[in-house]
Structures are given as structure tokens and as C-alpha cells.
Design a protein around this motif. Structure first.
Motif, PDB file in Angstrom:
ATOM      1  N   PHE A 148      -0.717   8.724   7.551  1.00  0.00           N
ATOM      2  CA  PHE A 148      -1.983   9.378   7.908  1.00  0.00           C
ATOM      3  C   PHE A 148      -2.685   8.631   9.033  1.00  0.00           C
ATOM      4  O   PHE A 148      -3.216   9.229   9.973  1.00  0.00           O
ATOM      5  N   LEU A 149      -2.680   7.311   8.919  1.00  0.00           N
ATOM      6  CA  LEU A 149      -3.372   6.520   9.928  1.00  0.00           C
ATOM      7  C   LEU A 149      -2.725   6.689  11.288  1.00  0.00           C
ATOM      8  O   LEU A 149      -3.404   6.817  12.309  1.00  0.00           O
ATOM      9  N   ARG A 189      10.745   8.350   9.866  1.00  0.00           N
ATOM     10  CA  ARG A 189       9.700   8.661   8.909  1.00  0.00           C
ATOM     11  C   ARG A 189       8.554   9.466   9.498  1.00  0.00           C
ATOM     12  O   ARG A 189       8.066  10.419   8.909  1.00  0.00           O
ATOM     13  N   TRP A 190       8.128   9.080  10.704  1.00  0.00           N
ATOM     14  CA  TRP A 190       6.953   9.729  11.258  1.00  0.00           C
ATOM     15  C   TRP A 190       7.280  11.067  11.900  1.00  0.00           C
ATOM     16  O   TRP A 190       6.392  11.751  12.388  1.00  0.00           O
ATOM     17  N   VAL A 204       0.861  -1.178   0.000  1.00  0.00           N
ATOM     18  CA  VAL A 204       0.000   0.000   0.000  1.00  0.00           C
ATOM     19  C   VAL A 204       0.896   1.227   0.000  1.00  0.00           C
ATOM     20  O   VAL A 204       2.104   1.135   0.187  1.00  0.00           O
ATOM     21  N   ASN A 205       0.277   2.344  -0.183  1.00  0.00           N
ATOM     22  CA  ASN A 205       0.985   3.600  -0.156  1.00  0.00           C
ATOM     23  C   ASN A 205       1.500   3.863   1.253  1.00  0.00           C
ATOM     24  O   ASN A 205       0.767   3.712   2.219  1.00  0.00           O
ATOM     25  N   ALA A 206       2.762   4.240   1.343  1.00  0.00           N
ATOM     26  CA  ALA A 206       3.336   4.473   2.663  1.00  0.00           C
ATOM     27  C   ALA A 206       2.672   5.651   3.361  1.00  0.00           C
ATOM     28  O   ALA A 206       2.587   5.689   4.592  1.00  0.00           O
ATOM     29  N   SER A 207       2.192   6.600   2.587  1.00  0.00           N
ATOM     30  CA  SER A 207       1.561   7.749   3.240  1.00  0.00           C
ATOM     31  C   SER A 207       0.236   7.363   3.889  1.00  0.00           C
ATOM     32  O   SER A 207      -0.221   8.053   4.806  1.00  0.00           O
ATOM     33  N   SER A 208      -0.395   6.276   3.443  1.00  0.00           N
ATOM     34  CA  SER A 208      -1.606   5.829   4.127  1.00  0.00           C
ATOM     35  C   SER A 208      -1.297   5.490   5.576  1.00  0.00           C
ATOM     36  O   SER A 208      -2.055   5.826   6.485  1.00  0.00           O
ATOM     37  N   VAL A 209      -0.168   4.826   5.774  1.00  0.00           N
ATOM     38  CA  VAL A 209       0.217   4.475   7.140  1.00  0.00           C
ATOM     39  C   VAL A 209       0.550   5.738   7.930  1.00  0.00           C
ATOM     40  O   VAL A 209       0.200   5.839   9.110  1.00  0.00           O
ATOM     41  N   TYR A 252       9.392   1.027   7.744  1.00  0.00           N
ATOM     42  CA  TYR A 252       9.702   2.380   7.280  1.00  0.00           C
ATOM     43  C   TYR A 252      10.517   2.414   5.999  1.00  0.00           C
ATOM     44  O   TYR A 252      11.022   3.469   5.623  1.00  0.00           O
TER      45      TYR A 252
END
Lengths: 245, 187
Positions: free
Chosen positions: A96-97, A182-183, A89-94, A159
Motif C-alpha cells: 500500500f505504501l 510482488r508489486w 509487519v504485514n507485507a501488504s502495508s508495504v 519480497y
């Protein structure tokens, strides 16, 4: 009389650019979301261990129904044509979640409980995730081997990069240093009076979940420990693992 | 615009972004739902919380979507349906939906083959959890994203025993979503 510190940079090994290979078919997985976790009862239910086998005799009808469903689905999947579950999946989905997860816990829990709740979430996710990642792996030799696994394959799975620096004092304290966590990439430093960028206090919320992830992963691999995180300079972050005997 | 061109756009957009394994995403969402359920008094409250979280995500997500997907100007509502189905979901969750069940020009459904949030999930069939919509975050995301760029949509979520997720959009008013949670396997 300082204990010897070993610095072993892990930059030499190539990054895993592709996602983890799909597990072979047929798959047998542990149930990853146990029924008792989703009860609305106000009394806290004890968290079930993900390694424990499902109860064969249960008084609750819902658990029986679950077991029947599990067995039927297992049968279907063994015989059916279910494709591989490992998908990207798109890493940005994680990202955002995770942001939303932090926001929800911060707004809904009392301030003393926030780190505990967030870390608990990370703990349960880490336990389950590491079981997926260590599936076909040979047995770990010792604790350092486990920590190195966390630094390399586990971190890559989370990550897309490895830990940049691992230090240990060989007495059960390990420091994992990540230069670009990353976060924390989207957290901007505050400007202090002197003009030097300062880490905002709220940034520490975003590393509590990863601490839980690491603690859960290590707990599932048999290493009881405490994990804490320090942010000295955004976006770098260091996680300190203290193995408890 | 042909569906195939949107599909290609979606594939391109997805290949440009950074990928990670979906397990972290699914497990984090599962833990989050468990926490929300523990904090809520009943299923309706939990659904509302999940929807609100999805709304917050959607408001931020739409910026990234518009920046990275290369979508041009959209003239009709039907086109938005196709774009959401082929490009939007592909870009973020690596699934594709089919658009169908058009009723008039204002209501349609999105059908998925598999629920991208619920691969490892098995929910008990209690009365309490029967009313829980596990994937309600998706409703909120759609609602938030669409509200940021156009007129407000309402998204509701229903559960049936079908092997599909269906999104029904009623322009400006109500969206219905049917869903099934895919199950995990148990040792």
C-alpha cells in the motif's frame, strides 16, 4: 560472436521463511534520516552520504542539538533495555505504501522527473537497507557475489522470495528475472484488440522504485551501475544491471 | 467483548498474513516523508499531503482488514475503538495500542508504546520541522478506513514530548494525535 550467457537458476536454495534475525545488542547504526534531507528551503541541498560520520563541528544549531540527542540516546540504548528493532509487519502495508508513493510522485512531479524522483527514493532506501542486511556478513569476493547476494538475501528481505533466474554475460551485464514480482501482482493486463493480454504502459511506474532499490544497494556495496526494468508479461519482470566502471 | 479476545483475534489475523521485515517499510516511509517535505512549502502543507496519502491507503486497507480479520458485526463505538487498537494495528503494523481517556462516549485516545513508523528517525528541532507530524499518514489511514465504513471522522495530529502516541477520537468531528518520534542511534 554472441557473448556466452550463463544461466544459473536460484531455485535450489531454500527460501528464508523467517524474518532476518535481530542484530545483537548493543546496536550502532548509521543515522538513516539525515537532517539536511528535511529542509524546506527551495534550493536543493546535496544529498549526504549515509556512510559519512556526523560533523563534530557544525555551524547549524539544529545539527548540534541532533548530535546531543544522538549521543544521549546512544547512551540510553547502550545501558537501557531497548528491545530489538527488527520486527515484522504485514507485507501488504508495504504494498500500500509503495502504491501511494507512486501515486504521490506521479501527481506532484512533472512527467519528465517522475522516474528520476521515484528512482531517487528507491536509491536512498536501498542504500540504507543493504547496510542492515550485510551487517554480520563476511566480505564479498567479487561483483558476482554481490549480485547473488542481491538476488537471494536482499530480495527475500524485500519480497519474501528470491530472484528466479540470474543471467550474466560476465562482462558486467546481469539480468535478474522474477516470475512473480510482488508489486506487479495487483496490476491487471489490458485486453488488446487481438485478445492477447497486453502490459499497460502505466505498469512501468511500479518497477522504477525497485530499480532504485537495487541501484542503491549495489552503490552502497561499492558497485556503480545502472538498473533498468522490463515487463514482458505480467506479473513477471526482469531487471537489467549494467555495471559501469 | 473482552479486550483479550480482541487481542487474540489480532494475533490470529497477523499470523495469517505474510510478514516482511519492518525496515523496508520504515525506510520507505522515511524517504517518502523527506520527498513530501522537499516538495512542500511548509509543514502544514506536508502534513496535509501525508494525511491525504494516508486517506487513500486507508480506503483500500479497510477492505483487506474486514476480509481477513474475521470481525463480526459491531454494535457500539467503544467496540470500534478496541478493534482498531487491538486488531487493526496489530494486523498491519504489529503494534498494539491501549484505549483510554474516554470522555463521554464519543472521544477517546489510543496510546502506543512505540511509533512503528519512526524507529530509525531523528528529526532536527528546527522551527520548520517542529510543526511537522511525521506519522501523519496514520491519521489519514484511520480517517480513510473509518470513513469508508461509517460516519466521517476528522483526525488531527499534535506533537508533544511524550513517549507515546495518543489518538483522540471525537465522533464525527475531531481527532487529536500526540506523538513522539523515536530516535535512531548515530555512529
Amino acid at each position: 560472436l554472441s557473448s556466452p550467457l550463463l544461466s544459473s537458476p536460484l531455485l535450489s536454495s531454500p527460501l528464508l521463511s523467517s524474518p532476518l534475525p535481530p542484530p545483537p545488542f548493543p546496536h550502532i547504526y548509521l543515522s538513516l534520516l539525515q537532517p539536511p534531507l528535511l529542509s524546506f528551503a527551495p534550493s536543493p541541498t546535496p544529498p549526504p552520504s549515509p556512510r559519512s560520520p556526523p560533523p563534530h563541528t557544525s555551524s547549524r544549531p539544529s545539527t548540534e542539538l541532533c548530535e546531543r540527542i544522538h549521543h544521549s540516546k546512544l547512551h540510553c540504548a547502550m545501558s537501557g533495555k531497548k528491545k530489538s528493532l527488527a520486527r515484522a509487519v504485514n507485507a501488504s502495508s508495504v504494498d500500500f505504501l509503495h502504491m501511494e508513493c507512486v501515486r504521490y510522485v506521479v501527481e506532484s512531479a512533472c512527467p519528465e522527473e517522475i522516474p528520476h524522483t521515484l528512482e531517487g527514493l528507491g536509491f536512498s532506501v536501498g542504500q540504507r537497507l543493504v547496510e542492515r542486511y550485510t551487517r554480520d556478513r563476511p566480505r564479498f569476493k567479487d561483483t558476482l557475489d554481490i549480485i547473488k547476494f542481491v538476488c537471494k538475501e536482499f530480495w527475500v528481505g524485500l519480497y519474501s522470495k528470491q530472484i528466479d533466474n540470474l543471467r550474466t554475460n560476465h562482462r558486467g551485464v546481469y539480468v535478474l528475472h522474477d516470475h512473480r514480482f510482488r508489486w506487479l501482482m495487483s496490476v491487471s493486463p489490458e485486453a488488446s484488440a487481438k485478445g492477447v493480454p497486453v502490459v499497460p504502459a502505466l505498469a512501468s511506474r511500479y518497477v522504477v522504485f525497485p530499480c532504485g532499490l537495487v541501484r542503491g544497494a549495489l552503490a552502497a556495496l561499492g558497485v556503480a551501475c545502472t538498473v533498468s526494468a522490463d515487463i514482458h508479461k505480467l506479473p513477471a519482470c526482469s531487471f537489467t544491471i549494467k555495471v559501469t566502471k | 467483548m473482552a479486550t483479550s479476545s480482541y487481542k487474540r483475534l489480532g494475533d490470529q489475523a497477523f499470523s495469517k498474513v505474510e510478514h516482511i521485515n519492518s525496515e523496508l517499510f520504515m525506510l520507505t516511509y522515511g524517504a517518502l516523508v523527506a520527498q513530501v517535505v522537499k516538495d512542500s512549502e511548509d509543514a502544514a502543507e506536508a502534513n496535509r499531503q501525508l494525511d491525504q496519502m494516508g486517506y487513500n491507503i486507508g480506503v483500500r486497507l479497510v477492505d483487506e482488514f474486514l476480509a481477513r480479520s474475521g470481525i463480526g458485526k459491531i454494535s457500539t463505538f467503544r467496540e470500534t475503538a478496541e478493534i482498531i487498537a487491538k486488531v487493526g494495528f496489530k494486523m498491519f503494523l504489529n503494534v498494539i495500542a491501549t484505549v483510554g481517556n474516554w470522555s463521554g462516549d464519543k472521544e477517546y485516545s489510543l496510546l502506543f508504546d512505540e511509533n512503528p513508523l519512526a524507529e530509525f528517525v531523528e528529526l532536527p528541532r528546527d522551527d520548520a520541522t517542529k510543526a511537522l507530524f511525521y506519522s501523519n499518514l496514520l491519521c489519514g489511514v484511520l480517517r480513510g478506513a473509518l470513513e469508508s465504513v461509517s460516519a466521517p471522522f476528522h483526525v488531527y495530529f499534535f506533537y508533544t514530548l511524550l513517549l507515546l502516541i495518543r489518538f483522540y477520537f471525537i465522533y464525527l468531528f475531531i481527532c487529536f494525535i500526540y506523538s513522539l518520534r523515536c530516535s535512531s542511534l548515530l555512529v
